[in-house]
Design an enzyme around this catalytic site. Structure first.
Site, PDB file in Angstrom:
ATOM      1  N   GLY A  10     -51.437  23.782 -48.474  1.00 57.47           N
ATOM      2  CA  GLY A  10     -51.154  22.831 -47.408  1.00 57.47           C
ATOM      3  C   GLY A  10     -49.667  22.589 -47.268  1.00 57.47           C
ATOM      4  O   GLY A  10     -49.234  21.487 -46.934  1.00 57.47           O
ATOM      5  N   ASN A  87     -52.247  20.507 -52.741  1.00 56.08           N
ATOM      6  CA  ASN A  87     -51.959  19.476 -51.750  1.00 56.08           C
ATOM      7  C   ASN A  87     -52.906  19.510 -50.553  1.00 56.08           C
ATOM      8  O   ASN A  87     -53.137  18.483 -49.922  1.00 56.08           O
ATOM      9  CB  ASN A  87     -50.509  19.641 -51.265  1.00 56.08           C
ATOM     10  CG  ASN A  87     -50.210  18.793 -50.058  1.00 56.08           C
ATOM     11  OD1 ASN A  87     -50.106  17.570 -50.145  1.00 56.08           O
ATOM     12  ND2 ASN A  87     -50.081  19.433 -48.898  1.00 56.08           N
ATOM     13  N   TYR A 152     -63.857  11.161 -48.056  1.00 54.93           N
ATOM     14  CA  TYR A 152     -62.481  11.346 -48.529  1.00 54.93           C
ATOM     15  C   TYR A 152     -62.246  10.611 -49.844  1.00 54.93           C
ATOM     16  O   TYR A 152     -61.732  11.193 -50.811  1.00 54.93           O
ATOM     17  CB  TYR A 152     -61.506  10.849 -47.460  1.00 54.93           C
ATOM     18  CG  TYR A 152     -60.051  11.053 -47.840  1.00 54.93           C
ATOM     19  CD1 TYR A 152     -59.487  12.321 -47.820  1.00 54.93           C
ATOM     20  CD2 TYR A 152     -59.254   9.980 -48.227  1.00 54.93           C
ATOM     21  CE1 TYR A 152     -58.151  12.517 -48.171  1.00 54.93           C
ATOM     22  CE2 TYR A 152     -57.925  10.161 -48.577  1.00 54.93           C
ATOM     23  CZ  TYR A 152     -57.382  11.431 -48.551  1.00 54.93           C
ATOM     24  OH  TYR A 152     -56.077  11.616 -48.904  1.00 54.93           O
ATOM     25  N   THR A 154     -64.414   9.535 -52.037  1.00 58.19           N
ATOM     26  CA  THR A 154     -65.219  10.120 -53.108  1.00 58.19           C
ATOM     27  C   THR A 154     -64.625  11.441 -53.573  1.00 58.19           C
ATOM     28  O   THR A 154     -64.592  11.742 -54.775  1.00 58.19           O
ATOM     29  CB  THR A 154     -66.666  10.321 -52.636  1.00 58.19           C
ATOM     30  OG1 THR A 154     -67.202   9.066 -52.197  1.00 58.19           O
ATOM     31  CG2 THR A 154     -67.541  10.873 -53.755  1.00 58.19           C
ATOM     32  N   LYS A 156     -61.485  12.319 -53.526  1.00 60.35           N
ATOM     33  CA  LYS A 156     -60.266  12.090 -54.282  1.00 60.35           C
ATOM     34  C   LYS A 156     -60.558  11.476 -55.653  1.00 60.35           C
ATOM     35  O   LYS A 156     -59.819  11.724 -56.616  1.00 60.35           O
ATOM     36  CB  LYS A 156     -59.306  11.211 -53.480  1.00 60.35           C
ATOM     37  CG  LYS A 156     -58.758  11.912 -52.240  1.00 60.35           C
ATOM     38  CD  LYS A 156     -58.045  13.225 -52.584  1.00 60.35           C
ATOM     39  CE  LYS A 156     -57.391  13.863 -51.390  1.00 60.35           C
ATOM     40  NZ  LYS A 156     -56.654  15.105 -51.751  1.00 60.35           N
ATOM     41  N   ILE A 185     -48.673   6.960 -46.473  1.00 67.48           N
ATOM     42  CA  ILE A 185     -47.479   7.776 -46.272  1.00 67.48           C
ATOM     43  C   ILE A 185     -47.410   8.157 -44.797  1.00 67.48           C
ATOM     44  O   ILE A 185     -48.416   8.513 -44.179  1.00 67.48           O
ATOM     45  CB  ILE A 185     -47.522   9.058 -47.140  1.00 67.48           C
ATOM     46  CG1 ILE A 185     -47.755   8.707 -48.622  1.00 67.48           C
ATOM     47  CG2 ILE A 185     -46.236   9.859 -46.975  1.00 67.48           C
ATOM     48  CD1 ILE A 185     -46.673   7.879 -49.263  1.00 67.48           C
TER      49      ILE A 185
END
Length: 251
Positions: A10, A87, A152, A154, A156, A185
């Site tokens: 990524g 990433n 998302y 879960t 991570k 971010i």
């Protein structure tokens, strides 16, 4: 040690591109791996034009064959991989009761299985020189729950667990594995994913009172990839302006 080779998945845009830029400045040869080959090529060209060493690699971390082919190219070209930054990731928000199963599977495949497979391929190359750094991009969403992030968050949380598993099993080969958990971010992804309400909430509940910059994530990755982090493994570093630490912010 000879010049290190770093692979950043990524790496074409956002946080990934910032990480590539920082690792090039640290003196590494960087493989800008991305599903978006145009973005990867543009980032690699920009870094090369500035005097760095970088090249673009088309890689779909949601596809096992693409990952295997990508690392075969890396092995053929360099014969080594010293640093891997996992990433690449995807995210969408839906209410829990309406979360589509097909998107659940897609998120898990990219964010979790892709991290596993890239980690395996990189670690096999690292094992040959008995030195390596794996840095997985987790998220504060994997530490504290946030609305709409069923898949998302879960995924991570799973990346955090996977990072610890990598750390204990790869330690005998001189390989460390750590994670960075970004808070809010300012990236192209969050500009699309975060509604005005979400942005206001993040800003109000983050003690530093602002969104972070991709370069601030890159700085944490740089440390974990360095010799200074030689005794750090199995840990997750939130880079979040105090978001995870926060409770009530006013009295």
């Amino acid at each position: 040690m000879t010049e290190k080779v770093a692979v950043v998945t990524g790496g074409g845009m956002g946080i990934g591109a910032a990480i590539c830029e920082r690792l090039v400045k640290d003196g590494m040869t960087v493989v800008v791996a991305d599903l978006n080959e145009g973005a990867a090529a543009e980032t690699a060209a920009t870094l090369s034009a500035a005097g760095g060493k970088a090249w673009a690699l088309g890689m779909n971390v949601g596809d096992a064959a693409s990952i295997a082919d990508g690392f075969a190219q890396i092995a053929q070209r360099h014969g080594r991989c010293d640093v891997l930054v996992n990433n690449a990731g995807i995210a969408k928000t839906y209410p829990f009761l309406d979360y589509p199963l097909d998107h659940w599977h897609q998120v898990m495949n990219v964010n979790v299985t892709g991290t596993l497979l890239c980690g395996q391929h990189a670690a096999r190359l690292m094992r040959e020189q008995r030195w390596g750094r794996i840095i997985n991009l987790a998220s504060v969403a994997g530490i504290v729950a946030s609305a709409g992030r069923t898949a998302y968050g879960t995924s991570k949380a799973a990346v955090i667990g996977l990072t610890r598993q990598m750390a204990i099993e790869l330690a005998p080969f001189g390989i460390t594995a750590n994670g960075v958990a970004p808070g809010p971010i300012d990236t192209p992804l969050t500009q699309v994913l975060h509604s005005d309400i979400s942005r206001r909430h993040y800003t109000e509940t983050t003690p530093l009172g602002r969104y972070g910059q991709p370069s601030e994530i890159a700085g944490a990755v740089s440390f974990l990839a360095s010799d200074d982090a030689s005794y750090v493994t199995g840990h997750i570093l939130p880079v979040d302006g105090g978001f995870v630490a926060a409770g009530i912010l006013e009295i």
